[in-house]
Design a protein around this motif. Structure first.
Motif, short mmCIF file in Angstrom:
data_model
loop_
_atom_site.label_atom_id
_atom_site.label_comp_id
_atom_site.label_asym_id
_atom_site.label_seq_id
_atom_site.Cartn_x
_atom_site.Cartn_y
_atom_site.Cartn_z
N ALA A 1 1.01 -1.19 -0.09
CA ALA A 1 0.05 0.04 0.11
C ALA A 1 0.80 1.20 -0.07
CB ALA A 1 -0.93 0.00 1.24
N SER B 1 -10.93 -7.40 5.38
CA SER B 1 -12.10 -6.47 5.36
C SER B 1 -12.53 -6.19 4.10
CB SER B 1 -11.69 -4.95 6.09
OG SER B 1 -12.57 -4.02 5.53
N THR C 1 -11.70 -5.30 -1.50
CA THR C 1 -11.08 -5.91 -0.36
C THR C 1 -9.63 -5.56 -0.13
OG1 THR C 1 -12.32 -7.70 -0.72
CG2 THR C 1 -10.51 -8.05 0.96
N VAL C 2 -9.23 -5.10 1.00
CA VAL C 2 -7.59 -4.94 1.34
C VAL C 2 -7.32 -5.86 2.30
CG1 VAL C 2 -6.09 -3.32 2.53
CG2 VAL C 2 -8.17 -2.49 1.66
N ALA D 1 -4.14 -8.56 3.77
CA ALA D 1 -3.17 -8.28 5.04
C ALA D 1 -2.06 -7.43 4.51
CB ALA D 1 -2.82 -9.50 5.66
N ASP D 2 -1.55 -7.93 3.25
CA ASP D 2 -0.17 -7.18 2.88
C ASP D 2 -0.46 -5.86 2.11
OD1 ASP D 2 -1.66 -7.76 0.48
OD2 ASP D 2 -0.18 -9.20 -0.06
N GLY D 3 -1.91 -5.31 2.43
CA GLY D 3 -2.38 -4.05 1.79
C GLY D 3 -2.65 -3.98 0.41
N GLN D 4 -2.60 -5.23 -0.22
CA GLN D 4 -3.16 -5.18 -1.66
C GLN D 4 -4.47 -5.03 -1.47
OE1 GLN D 4 -0.76 -7.22 -4.95
NE2 GLN D 4 -0.20 -8.36 -3.37
#
Lengths: 813, 426
Positions: A532, A573, B359-360, B362-365
């Motif tokens: 991110a 999420s 959907t985000v 766990a690794d930010g993707q």
């Protein structure tokens, strides 16, 4: 030699700076004398300052085929096996610097032509290999030497194991023939026999006693392939006695009793089982002859301290108990499900938890509190000082003195070497995992070497052993690397990590390309991910290499979270996309609504599949077509199948397996040279990674369907800024000409630091000593497969490479 | 290696003898529970107690009576009670195995599970309690060595046990099932934690509609629950086969069934009604007259999760489609359920919404996916009675895993009745 040390001392120990100039000069002179004395005592080494050593000197330092330091000894010996076959193995006394070669000659009728190999000392003896002449034939054979290098068992065996106290297991012939195994008594220079006179056929030889003065061995004999009852061999008397069951080898003997594998306690003198307090389990020695026994009472751990010799319970209701010294153990009487942190010698500290409810002190062998219960962390330093830490204070206890602990708000002097104390921080990542990083603080608690190491040791002399980004090495008190530091650029860093790590190299490795399709970073990564954070990505090599977070210039740091394809999966999420149009059906008849459920296109279709905020595929009895938010057909419903390629392109096929055409989302047909199988979104740059059906290769398209980068990758990923991740198609790529940042001059396999021997051992991986320094292109990733044996260099704890002086080293005949 | 005559089988035989003695006593009651005087009524509290000819432990057994058998207390002599029971049989029972009132299921709390299971069947007979009794007998009667031998020889070794024969006979006579006794009445309102996994806006507002109590709806009921929905009777028709040995690719081994029953057929009277619903709003209704029931361990392991749910230990044997309802192929079945209400085929309306999601990981993707929400109105009052949410979550090994959650509107509150994510298997 003292000159580089002075600034560090002034910086880290201001009290010295206030001394007179005369005092400083005297100190410097003292160091010079000490160093010169070592050089004079030992004429076989030439010390070379590590920080100024030339390449050839460094390579000269890597002189030993192997080197072993005797463990757990106050005056450890170092077994040195030179790489030069003309030089004989020798014993280095780490505390005096004296060197003793293993001799040749005739030993008990065996003619030793040339000593070849020296094993690790066990405090008394070491196995040694030599070329011998036997019946006019020459062969290699093993025997044993004592601390003075004298042969105590002549070399005549094919195999010899590291001795246990005065006992050693040897074998003749092929290893699988059990009848050829013997246990030797190195002191009496004879073989041990079983009581019934059978030939000794020992299967296991395990040290049980922690003290050399009273050591026991267990020998499980095997007959007919089945394990017979185990035996104890008393190291003092040589007497052999049977055991009721196998002992718990890691828990051993103490005070004349043995903890058996089934948690019973066996008394050696009486040959009986000693009853433990009821319902107790998992006994463990906590002091010589004192065991802790765990009970579970109402889901609460109740630890009792038990003395088997008198069958008395010395203490009850402890929450935790851990061994510390031979006279004191750590006892905790407050805190549930928590254990004190115990660190010995070079072990790394653990982050201190000021909110911990754990309260521990020190108890003696009679169950009396020697230090009141208020601490959570305990350190046993190299010089046998006990340091205890609570939320408010540090305390030092000299266990040999009768006085109590001396406490202060500051870390005590016992925690400092070279003016520095190893410290740890444990920031938690977004997943709650703690990532420990180590750095060094001075006596004013100032962080002088920042937190940057995954592993680190306290300083010994002027050096410390560290590991950063997977690279092991040695640093000095200024934080400078004495061995090659981790490469600054991620490409050599990962290549070196791959060379060090066992694992399978990638077939279609990840790399970074620019908009012209050129490799900016060659494809050397086993795994890579965009994250991110802007201009950041994660990469890793194969095997046990860590994930690295890399910025656009290739600088790497350890990834802040542990990422894995297989571990720690939690449901992420999920959010509905805002402002979207929604395919909605009533009893299976489909239309379009807005996000609030208001009808945009009343239900009339057999199926609807939304492609974007303004477009959807719809199916009627005539087939699939493309509609807008008013239900107008942009592509009439005549296709058997639609596949949304990405946010801008869709493929429509006349029949299930028929001819397909590609359209943009305005319904305009795009002429492509080849049919596409898949595509990533165009994104803000208007560039989409796309896969060709015929070759399965990926390239990059613009919105008009033109190839900006022809398909030649196994997989291509969206551009982020100027660069994109791509996986090389190994058979197609020719990237050997890509210039690459330079890596390390040689690769370190492992580093060990031995404060008592005043040495560090640095082992260099095979085949990498020179090769990495010479070759700079990416092809050196295969260098780990080159031939050659490991080489080990010695560094003294002042940071000097010890380069052997070949002209003075004892040579073989 | 064990050999004939070695100590291990002998120990096994001794252990079996001890267990049989305990089994004969049939109870672990510690205290005397009767206070009544001669002439009063008492009930058997042991699981299958011996009626003896005389007031002695070694007196001949003349009869065996199960839990809650009603008896007439004739006389009391110390630890022994003289009683008269069914068939005017008269003899002696240890007083500690009797009580002043009949046992209820709630009275079994605190007993060890095997003892409780052997009594529970007689308090409220059902297939599930029969199966539990068989499992308890397996635990009590078989030594560890015997169970190991069953697996080694791949052959169950079971024999006719009077207690279990009596249990089977009782269910052959038919058992009237009570809704309150068979179906868990506890509401399961959606927890905040579960709600946080559902995108905001996906679950519509619940208002009171068709189902007022949890006992009115069952998603994957046991055969007892299905029969109890309409206050029906369950009757054991026949034993189809005995227990069998099974193994799988994970080297798991097990014996299925319960004691000496592998599979059996039970009749449901009146027939249970199973509804099946398709996304098109079509409703099927089948009358289930009889079912094949089994018990014991079933194959598990990665990949055994069934997103469509399944009857864990039974399947219909005799069933008939009810007239006026649709026929739905199994691949079009959205949800199957049982209900105390009769659902009319023209009263169903399903509104399906096909959301796009972000959907985000766990690794930010960020990855896009889909979420399909079916809101099912079963009584045409425009209030959804059932909501089925089918979504995708990124997997660890598989790129995506399907999730299925089924919510039922119980008196205006969503109850999460089904929450399954596909196994992430290699």
């Amino acid at each position: 030699m003292s000159a580089p040390l002075e600034p560090a001392r002034r910086r880290h120990r201001p009290c010295l700076a206030r001394r007179s100039a005369l005092g400083v000069s005297m100190l410097a002179a003292g160091l010079l004398v000490a160093a010169a004395a070592q050089a004079q005592i030992n004429p076989y080494f030439s010390p070379v300052p590590a920080t100024s050593a030339t390449e050839s000197q460094r390579q000269g330092a890597l002189f030993f085929r192997s080197a072993y330091v005797e463990d757990h000894s106050t005056a450890p010996l170092v077994s040195l096996n030179p790489a030069d076959p003309k030089l004989v193995p020798a014993i280095l006394d780490g505390s005096t610097g004296s060197l003793t070669p293993v001799p040749a000659g005739t030993i008990d009728g065996v003619q030793v032509l040339r000593p070849l190999e020296l094993g690790v000392f066990n405090g008394r003896f070491a196995a040694a290999k030599a070329l011998i002449r036997e019946s006019s034939k020459e062969r290699e054979a093993w025997g044993y030497v004592d601390r003075r290098g004298r042969w105590v068992i002549a070399p005549r065996y094919d195999r010899a194991e590291t001795p246990v106290n005065r006992w050693a297991k040897v074998g003749m012939g092929e290893a699988r023939y059990l009848q050829n195994r013997l246990i030797l008594d190195l002191e009496r220079r004879t073989a041990v026999e079983l009581p019934d006179g059978r030939a000794p056929r020992y299967d296991a030889l395990v040290p049980l006693g922690p003290h050399l003065a009273f050591s026991l061995l267990v020998a499980g004999a095997k007959d007919d392939g089945s394990l017979s009852k185990p035996f104890l061999v008393n190291a003092m008397t040589g007497a052999v006695m049977p055991l009721p069951s196998l002992p718990a080898a890691t828990r051993g003997e103490s005070g004349g009793q043995i903890i058996l594998g089934d948690n019973r306690i066996f008394d050696i003198a009486s040959g009986r089982i000693i009853s433990t307090p009821s319902a107790g389990f998992l006994p463990n020695w906590i002091l010589p002859g004192v065991a802790k026994i765990q009970n579970q009472v109402d889901n609460r751990l109740d630890i009792q301290i038990f003395k088997p010799a008198t069958q008395t319970v010395l203490a009850r209701n402890l929450r935790a108990a851990e061994p510390l010294t031979s006279e004191l153990f750590i006892a905790c009487d407050q805190g549930e499900n928590a254990w004190p942190v115990v660190r010995r010698g070079q072990q790394e500290p653990y982050p201190f938890d000021p909110d911990s409810k754990l309260r521990c002190g020190l108890m003696d062998a009679e169950g009396r509190w020697r230090v009141a219960s208020r601490y959570q962390h305990f350190y046993l330093t190299e010089n046998a000082q006990i340091v205890m830490r609570s939320a408010s204070e540090w305390c030092t206890l000299d266990p040999r003195a009768a006085s109590g602990p001396v406490c202060s708000e500051k870390a005590p002097a016992a925690m400092f070497n070279a003016g520095l104390r190893l410290d740890v921080e444990g920031p938690a990542d977004s997943q709650g995992n703690s990532v420990h990083m180590y750095g060094y603080r001075d006596s004013d608690n100032k962080l002088v070497i920042p937190y940057q190491f995954e592993r680190a040791s306290p300083f010994a002399g002027q050096i410390a052993r560290v590991s950063k980004l997977g690279v092991q090495g040695l640093i000095d008190a200024q934080g400078r690397w004495l061995t090659p530091p981790p490469p600054k650029h991620v490409v050599p860093l990962v290549l070196e990590g791959n060379a060090r790590s066992p694992g399978t190299p990638c077939e279609s490795c990840f790399g970074l390309i620019d908009r012209a399709g050129r490799w900016v970073w060659p494809p050397v990564f086993n795994l890579a991910r965009l994250v991110a954070a802007p201009d950041r990505l994660w990469v890793r090599g194969h095997g046990d290499n860590p994930w690295l977070e890399v910025n656009a210039s290739g600088q790497a740091q350890r990834a802040p979270v542990s990422v894995s394809n297989h571990e720690g999966h939690t449901e992420p999420s999920v959010q509905l996309l805002p402002n979207q149009i929604v395919a909605t059906a009533v009893n299976g008849v489909w239309g379009l609504t807005d996000a609030q459920g208001n009808w945009l296109v009343a239900p009339r279709y057999a199926a609807v599949d939304v492609l974007s905020d303004a477009r959807a595929l719809a199916r009627t009895k005539d087939g699939w077509g493309l509609i807008d938010t008013k239900g107008s057909w942009l592509i009439p419903p005549r296709f058997a199948r639609f596949e949304a390629l990405n946010d801008g392109l869709t493929t429509a096929c006349a029949a299930q397996e028929g001819q397909c055409e590609t359209f943009n989302l305005d319904g305009v047909k795009i002429d492509l040279p080849e049919e596409l199988a898949a595509a990533e979104p165009f994104g803000t740059q208007g560039i989409a990674a796309a896969q060709v059906r015929s070759s399965s290769l990926w390239g990059y398209l613009d919105r008009n369907g033109r190839w900006l980068i022809e398909p030649r990758f196994t997989k291509a990923y969206p551009f982020s800024g100027k660069f994109a991740l791509a996986q090389a198609n190994r058979s197609e790529e020719d990237i050997t000409s890509t210039p690459q940042p330079r890596g390390s001059p040689y690769l370190i396999g492992r580093v060990s630091l031995w404060p008592r021997a005043k040495l560090a051992l640095v082992t260099v991986l095979p085949g990498t000593t020179v090769k990495l320094a010479q070759e700079r292109d990416w092809s050196w990733k295969s260098s780990s497969a080159t031939t050659g044996n490991e080489l080990t260099g010695l560094m003294d704890i002042q940071g000097q490479w010890l380069v052997p002086v070949k002209s003075r080293w004892p040579a073989s005949r | 290696m064990r050999t004939p005559g070695s100590s291990v089988p002998l120990f096994g035989a001794r252990a079996l003898l001890v267990v049989m003695l305990l089994y004969g006593a049939g109870s672990l009651h510690a205290a005397d529970r009767i206070s009544g005087t001669p002439g009063s009524t008492v009930w058997v509290h042991g699981s299958f107690v011996n009626l003896r000819q005389a007031a002695r432990n070694d007196a001949p057994v003349v009869e065996q009576w199960p839990t809650n058998t009603q008896l007439h207390l004739v006389a009391r002599n110390g630890e022994w009670c003289e009683v008269e029971g069914p068939g005017s049989r008269r003899g002696f029972i240890a007083c500690r195995l009797l009580g002043d009132k009949a046992l209820a299921l709630a009275d079994l709390a605190g007993l060890n599970p095997n003892d409780a299971a052997r009594r529970a069947f007689w308090i409220a007979p059902s297939w599930g309690r029969l199966a539990a009794t068989g499992q308890a007998l397996t635990e009590v009667l078989l030594t560890a060595g015997q169970r190991e031998a069953e697996l080694q020889t791949n052959r169950p070794a079971r024999w006719a046990v009077p207690e279990f024969e009596a249990v089977k006979a009782r269910l052959r006579a038919g058992a009237q099932l009570q809704v309150e006794q068979e179906i868990d009445q506890t509401n399961r309102p959606v927890s905040p934690e579960a709600l946080s996994r559902i995108p905001a806006g996906a679950l519509p507002q619940a208002v009171p509609s068709l189902f007022r109590k949890r006992t009115e709806f069952a998603l994957i009921p046991s055969v007892d629950e299905a029969a109890a929905m309409r206050g029906g009777t369950l009757r054991l028709l026949r034993i189809l086969r005995g227990p069998e040995y099974h193994s799988n690719r994970n080297d798991d081994q097990w014996i299925d069934g319960t004691w000496d029953i592998g599979e059996a057929e039970v009749a449901i009277e009146p027939p249970a009604v199973a509804y099946k619903l398709a996304a098109s709003g079509l409703l099927a209704a089948n009358s289930i007259n009889s079912a094949v029931v089994s018990a014991g361990p079933a194959e598990g392991g990665c990949g055994s999760v069934d997103l469509n749910g399944r009857y864990a230990a039974w399947r219909p044997r005799l069933e008939a489609a009810q007239p006026g309802y649709a026929r739905i192929p199994s691949d079009q079945e959205l949800v199957g359920f049982f209900s105390v209400h009769i659902i009319r085929p023209d009263a169903v309306q399903i509104t399906t919404r096909d959301f796009r999601t972000s959907t985000v990981q766990a690794d930010g993707q960020r990855v896009n996916g889909k979420l399909v929400v079916h809101a099912v109105d079963l009584n045409k009052d425009k209030a959804p009675d059932v909501v089925i949410i089918i979504g995708q979550v990124p997997g660890g090994i598989s790129p995506f895993l399907m999730t299925k959650r089924i919510f039922v509107n119980i008196g205006g509150t969503w109850s999460l009745e089904f929450d399954v994510t596909e196994d992430d298997c290699t």
